[in-house]
Design a protein around this motif. Structure first.
Motif, mmCIF file in Angstrom:
data_model
loop_
_atom_site.group_PDB
_atom_site.id
_atom_site.type_symbol
_atom_site.label_atom_id
_atom_site.label_comp_id
_atom_site.label_asym_id
_atom_site.label_seq_id
_atom_site.Cartn_x
_atom_site.Cartn_y
_atom_site.Cartn_z
ATOM 1 N N LEU A 132 49.077 21.866 53.209
ATOM 2 C CA LEU A 132 48.306 23.022 53.661
ATOM 3 C C LEU A 132 47.986 23.962 52.509
ATOM 4 C CD1 LEU A 132 47.179 24.932 55.872
ATOM 5 C CD2 LEU A 132 49.492 25.834 56.127
ATOM 6 N N ALA A 133 48.972 24.244 51.658
ATOM 7 C CA ALA A 133 48.758 25.158 50.534
ATOM 8 C C ALA A 133 47.770 24.584 49.520
ATOM 9 C CB ALA A 133 50.086 25.466 49.856
ATOM 10 N N ALA A 134 47.819 23.270 49.309
ATOM 11 C CA ALA A 134 46.865 22.639 48.384
ATOM 12 C C ALA A 134 45.440 22.855 48.864
ATOM 13 C CB ALA A 134 47.181 21.150 48.260
ATOM 14 N N ILE A 135 45.238 22.768 50.169
ATOM 15 C CA ILE A 135 43.903 22.983 50.746
ATOM 16 C C ILE A 135 43.524 24.459 50.692
ATOM 17 C CG2 ILE A 135 42.549 22.824 52.874
ATOM 18 C CD1 ILE A 135 44.305 20.388 53.618
ATOM 19 N N ALA A 136 44.493 25.339 50.980
ATOM 20 C CA ALA A 136 44.211 26.773 51.086
ATOM 21 C C ALA A 136 43.772 27.384 49.765
ATOM 22 C CB ALA A 136 45.452 27.503 51.613
ATOM 23 N N ASN A 137 44.214 26.838 48.638
ATOM 24 C CA ASN A 137 43.867 27.444 47.356
ATOM 25 C C ASN A 137 42.479 27.060 46.850
ATOM 26 O OD1 ASN A 137 46.089 29.096 45.755
ATOM 27 N ND2 ASN A 137 47.155 27.612 47.041
ATOM 28 N N GLN A 138 41.868 26.060 47.444
ATOM 29 C CA GLN A 138 40.548 25.651 46.961
ATOM 30 C C GLN A 138 39.439 26.694 47.170
ATOM 31 O OE1 GLN A 138 39.431 22.918 44.994
ATOM 32 N NE2 GLN A 138 41.628 23.210 44.661
ATOM 33 N N PRO A 139 39.456 27.487 48.267
ATOM 34 C CA PRO A 139 38.401 28.507 48.415
ATOM 35 C C PRO A 139 38.573 29.730 47.518
ATOM 36 C CG PRO A 139 39.337 27.869 50.551
ATOM 37 C CD PRO A 139 40.241 27.338 49.493
ATOM 38 N N VAL A 140 39.669 29.827 46.768
ATOM 39 C CA VAL A 140 39.907 31.012 45.938
ATOM 40 C C VAL A 140 38.847 31.114 44.850
ATOM 41 C CG1 VAL A 140 41.499 32.072 44.277
ATOM 42 C CG2 VAL A 140 42.388 31.045 46.386
ATOM 43 N N ARG A 141 38.281 32.295 44.694
ATOM 44 C CA ARG A 141 37.293 32.549 43.647
ATOM 45 C C ARG A 141 37.877 33.530 42.643
ATOM 46 N NH1 ARG A 141 36.155 28.595 45.184
ATOM 47 N NH2 ARG A 141 34.332 27.864 46.347
ATOM 48 N N GLU A 142 37.633 33.300 41.358
ATOM 49 C CA GLU A 142 38.304 34.031 40.297
ATOM 50 C C GLU A 142 37.390 35.021 39.578
ATOM 51 O OE1 GLU A 142 40.330 31.120 37.831
ATOM 52 O OE2 GLU A 142 40.521 29.783 39.566
ATOM 53 N N THR A 143 36.237 35.321 40.168
ATOM 54 C CA THR A 143 35.282 36.241 39.544
ATOM 55 C C THR A 143 35.742 37.690 39.721
ATOM 56 O OG1 THR A 143 33.504 34.704 40.104
ATOM 57 C CG2 THR A 143 32.872 36.950 39.461
ATOM 58 N N ALA A 144 35.711 38.448 38.643
ATOM 59 C CA ALA A 144 36.124 39.844 38.708
ATOM 60 C C ALA A 144 35.206 40.648 39.609
ATOM 61 C CB ALA A 144 36.137 40.454 37.304
ATOM 62 N N LEU A 145 35.797 41.546 40.381
ATOM 63 C CA LEU A 145 35.001 42.416 41.245
ATOM 64 C C LEU A 145 34.215 43.428 40.393
ATOM 65 C CD1 LEU A 145 37.452 43.298 44.164
ATOM 66 C CD2 LEU A 145 35.370 41.925 44.290
ATOM 67 N N VAL A 146 32.987 43.678 40.812
ATOM 68 C CA VAL A 146 32.164 44.701 40.167
ATOM 69 C C VAL A 146 32.114 45.894 41.120
ATOM 70 C CG1 VAL A 146 29.924 45.290 39.214
ATOM 71 C CG2 VAL A 146 30.824 42.961 38.959
ATOM 72 N N ARG A 147 32.726 46.986 40.703
ATOM 73 C CA ARG A 147 32.792 48.165 41.548
ATOM 74 C C ARG A 147 31.695 49.153 41.152
ATOM 75 N NH1 ARG A 147 38.307 47.474 39.881
ATOM 76 N NH2 ARG A 147 39.558 46.564 41.583
#
Length: 396
Positions: free
Chosen positions: A374-389
């Motif tokens: 489950l955790a292996a699948i759950a981490n795939q949608p993570v996006r690492e782009t910095a937020l622009v505020r």
């Protein structure tokens, strides 16, 4: 930077090293006090839950006023908790000391607080590597402290061993001087974002939520194995020395695993690293359960799991820093870690509860396998782009 890394690494070595050997106390304490395994396991579960619940608050204070004060209080609570663990004669007292006090102590002396200082003092291009160094130090502490704790129990008895460790925990206090941040000492700096805004931003971000799902699984797996594997091996007729060696191997190979994951996090997408770690854990557990149980199979399993043990920590915290910045890194890291500790609570408690109900750990082993997938699948949608505020409005 060198001072921060050295002192931070030594603090994590002590705080993580001491707690890594708690499984060695399960048998002597339950036998001496006449308690069930669930009594011990429930106290360890409270410890992990208290660690996770107090983590965001410890992180918030460290972000606002600096890590130094938080580390001082954490070290004192650590010593008091270990002494209370030795003196407790009832399940309630044991849960309050080994559970509540030690959990609160760990929230102020481990990764979230130390990583906040690292994040503010290390350049972004080296941040994942630096976090890997700190995590590797904690892993070395696990390798170093397990045989020491086993020797203390054998030579001085389990109670005196805890008294000695209580004194050792106080060494965190002088080391905390190396993590002093003069700019945060008075709390006078003007925040560019409020705590509430930072919380709403993070909790509303899908990647932050997916990271918390993965970290839940990490906690479930490692704490179940760390606390219950010594008893599991003894139940299958293996000598106590096998369990001691296995826990030490986990700590040793964790040094290489955490450093490797932190280094790779500078080059590869961290979500792929995290997914691979969780999937490989499940594969390792399945093989361990299917092959004949011998000292050799235990040592191979410990080495593999050790390499994967805390290797999730550097990329997870590096993603948080990369996406949300470092101003509230300790607090946000503490929130993600709370999910880890909820998983730890369930892993260690279910281990004891289901063992007492069925006479076996098999169900919890297979739950760990399913959760790893489950955790292996759950981490795939993570996006690492910095937020622009949007820039803050200027004063009139």
């Amino acid at each position: 930077m060198q001072q921060v890394l050295l002192c931070g690494a030594l603090i994590v070595t002590l705080s993580m090293g001491i707690r890594h050997g708690f499984g060695l106390w399960l048998a002597p304490i339950t036998q001496d006090r006449g308690w069930t395994r669930e009594t011990f396991a429930f106290a360890m579960a409270i410890q992990n839950l208290a660690w996770g619940a107090a983590g965001p608050f410890a992180g918030m204070l460290a972000d606002r006023f600096g890590a130094f004060r938080v580390l001082l209080v954490g070290a004192l609570l650590y010593a008091l908790g270990l002494v209370g663990m030795a003196l407790a004669t009832s399940g309630l007292a044991f849960g309050g000391s080994a559970g509540l006090l030690l959990g609160m102590a760990q929230s102020g002396t481990t990764y979230a607080v130390v990583y906040g200082v690292i994040g503010r003092n290390v350049a972004p291009e080296r941040r994942s590597w630096a976090m890997g160094v700190a995590a590797a130090a904690g892993s070395f502490g696990q390798f170093l402290m397990v045989p020491v704790e086993s020797w203390l129990i054998a030579q001085w008895g389990w109670q005196n061993a805890l008294f000695v460790l209580g004194c050792a925990a106080l060494a965190i206090m002088p080391l905390a001087l190396g993590l002093k941040e003069p700019g945060l000492a008075s709390g006078a700096q003007v925040p560019t974002q409020s705590v509430g805004a930072a919380l709403r931003e993070a909790l509303g971000h899908a990647s932050f939520r997916w990271l918390t799902v993965g970290y839940f699984v990490c906690g479930f797996q490692v704490v179940f194995i760390g606390v219950h594997m010594p008893s599991y091996l003894r139940d299958h007729g293996l000598a106590p020395e096998v369990a001691t060696t296995a826990l030490a191997l986990i700590g040793l190979f964790n040094v290489f695993g955490t450093y490797t994951s932190g280094t790779l996090g500078q080059r590869w997408p961290k979500r792929h690293i995290l997914s691979a770690i969780y999937l490989l854990r499940s594969i390792a557990i399945v093989i361990f359960l299917l092959v004949p149980l011998t000292p050799v199979s235990v040592y191979v399993f410990a080495a593999v799991m050790g390499f994967l043990w805390l290797s999730t920590v550097p990329p997870t915290n590096a993603v948080v820093a990369q996406v949300f910045g470092v101003q509230y890194l300790s607090m946000l890291g503490g929130i993600v870690f709370f999910s880890h500790q909820v998983g730890s609570f369930l892993g260690v408690w279910l281990g004891g509860r289901l063992y007492d109900a069925t006479g076996s750990y098999d169900v919890v082993w297979w739950i760990s396998v399913a959760l790893g997938v489950l955790a292996a699948i759950a981490n795939q949608p993570v996006r690492e782009t910095a937020l622009v505020r949007a820039p803050a409005p200027s004063a009139a």
